[in-house]
Design a protein around this motif. Structure first.
Motif, PDB file in Angstrom:
ATOM      1  N   TYR A 107       0.770  -1.259   0.013  1.00 53.36           N
ATOM      2  CA  TYR A 107      -0.035  -0.027  -0.014  1.00 53.36           C
ATOM      3  C   TYR A 107       0.932   1.142   0.000  1.00 53.36           C
ATOM      4  N   ALA A 123      -6.090  -4.342   5.042  1.00 48.57           N
ATOM      5  CA  ALA A 123      -6.438  -4.187   3.667  1.00 48.57           C
ATOM      6  C   ALA A 123      -7.794  -4.479   3.210  1.00 48.57           C
ATOM      7  N   LEU A 124      -8.445  -5.499   3.757  1.00 45.81           N
ATOM      8  CA  LEU A 124      -9.861  -5.729   3.379  1.00 45.81           C
ATOM      9  C   LEU A 124     -10.766  -4.758   4.000  1.00 45.81           C
ATOM     10  N   ILE A 127     -10.730  -1.683   2.032  1.00 42.86           N
ATOM     11  CA  ILE A 127     -11.374  -1.663   0.753  1.00 42.86           C
ATOM     12  C   ILE A 127     -12.938  -1.482   1.241  1.00 42.86           C
ATOM     13  N   ARG A 130     -13.900   1.803   1.909  1.00 43.17           N
ATOM     14  CA  ARG A 130     -14.028   2.921   0.629  1.00 43.17           C
ATOM     15  C   ARG A 130     -15.063   2.350  -0.068  1.00 43.17           C
ATOM     16  N   VAL A 131     -15.704   1.251  -0.255  1.00 43.82           N
ATOM     17  CA  VAL A 131     -16.797   1.022  -1.245  1.00 43.82           C
ATOM     18  C   VAL A 131     -18.080   1.441  -0.391  1.00 43.82           C
ATOM     19  N   SER A 157     -17.306  -3.518 -10.917  1.00 45.77           N
ATOM     20  CA  SER A 157     -16.597  -4.790 -10.873  1.00 45.77           C
ATOM     21  C   SER A 157     -16.080  -5.330 -12.091  1.00 45.77           C
TER      22      SER A 157
END
Length: 189
Positions: A107, A123-124, A127, A130-131, A157
């Protein structure tokens, strides 16, 4: 080594006097070649996989010895490839075992010049945050005439070659439920 031992060890002699007149089997084997074994014979386990390159989805057998991939070959039980692989698929062991392969999440923060390693859970979480933030910021309930939209254009996607129909179905359901419109599977990326 006597002359008789030398002559009896000679492949042409074994070919002419033995049961292998064409010299394609036992007559052609030396002591060194008799001692050879296939890399797959010494494997501890075998895992089935799918080739990561194109959209064909050829089956692979991944042979593992001492926790390391020792060989990757075509899977003869695969109804798609029946044990055959293209040159890229046949060389996919180097993709897995290359010393240049990234095995950590890397990152780079905004405006930073350095990369840092993150653990997978961090990290997950980044993500997912942010989604959710993109969905919240770009959500559209209705259009200008008041017609219902219930969508977001804030994320999309793009699937890859190794996704099978079931995975594509689940991804489509997930992103549709989240309100995304741009959902695609580009098999030749």
């Amino acid at each position: 080594m006597g002359l008789r031992t030398f002559i009896e060890g000679w492949p042409v002699y074994r070919q002419l006097t033995g049961t292998d007149p064409l010299g394609r089997g036992a007559a052609a084997k030396s002591d060194g070649s008799r001692a050879l074994t296939a890399r797959t014979d010494t494997a501890d386990s075998v895992a089935r996989s799918v080739c990561p390159y194109c959209a064909v989805g050829c089956g692979q057998r991944v042979f593992v010895k001492d926790g390391q991939v020792s060989q990757i070959e075509g899977d003869p039980d695969s109804p798609i490839s029946r044990g055959r692989l293209c040159p890229k698929g046949a060389a996919s062991k180097s993709l897995v075992t290359s010393p240049l392969r990234q095995t950590k999440v890397r990152y780079r923060r905004p405006y930073s010049t350095q990369w840092e390693d993150l653990d997978l859970d961090t990290a997950l979480d980044m993500i997912a945050d942010r989604v959710l933030a993109a969905r919240e910021q770009t959500w559209e309930d209705v259009d200008t005439q008041g017609r219902p939209l219930n969508r977001t254009l804030g994320f999309s996607s793009l699937g890859g070659a190794t996704l099978d129909n079931e995975e594509n179905y689940l991804i489509k359901k997930l992103f549709t439920a989240a309100g995304a419109l741009q959902i695609e599977n580009q098999a030749r990326i």
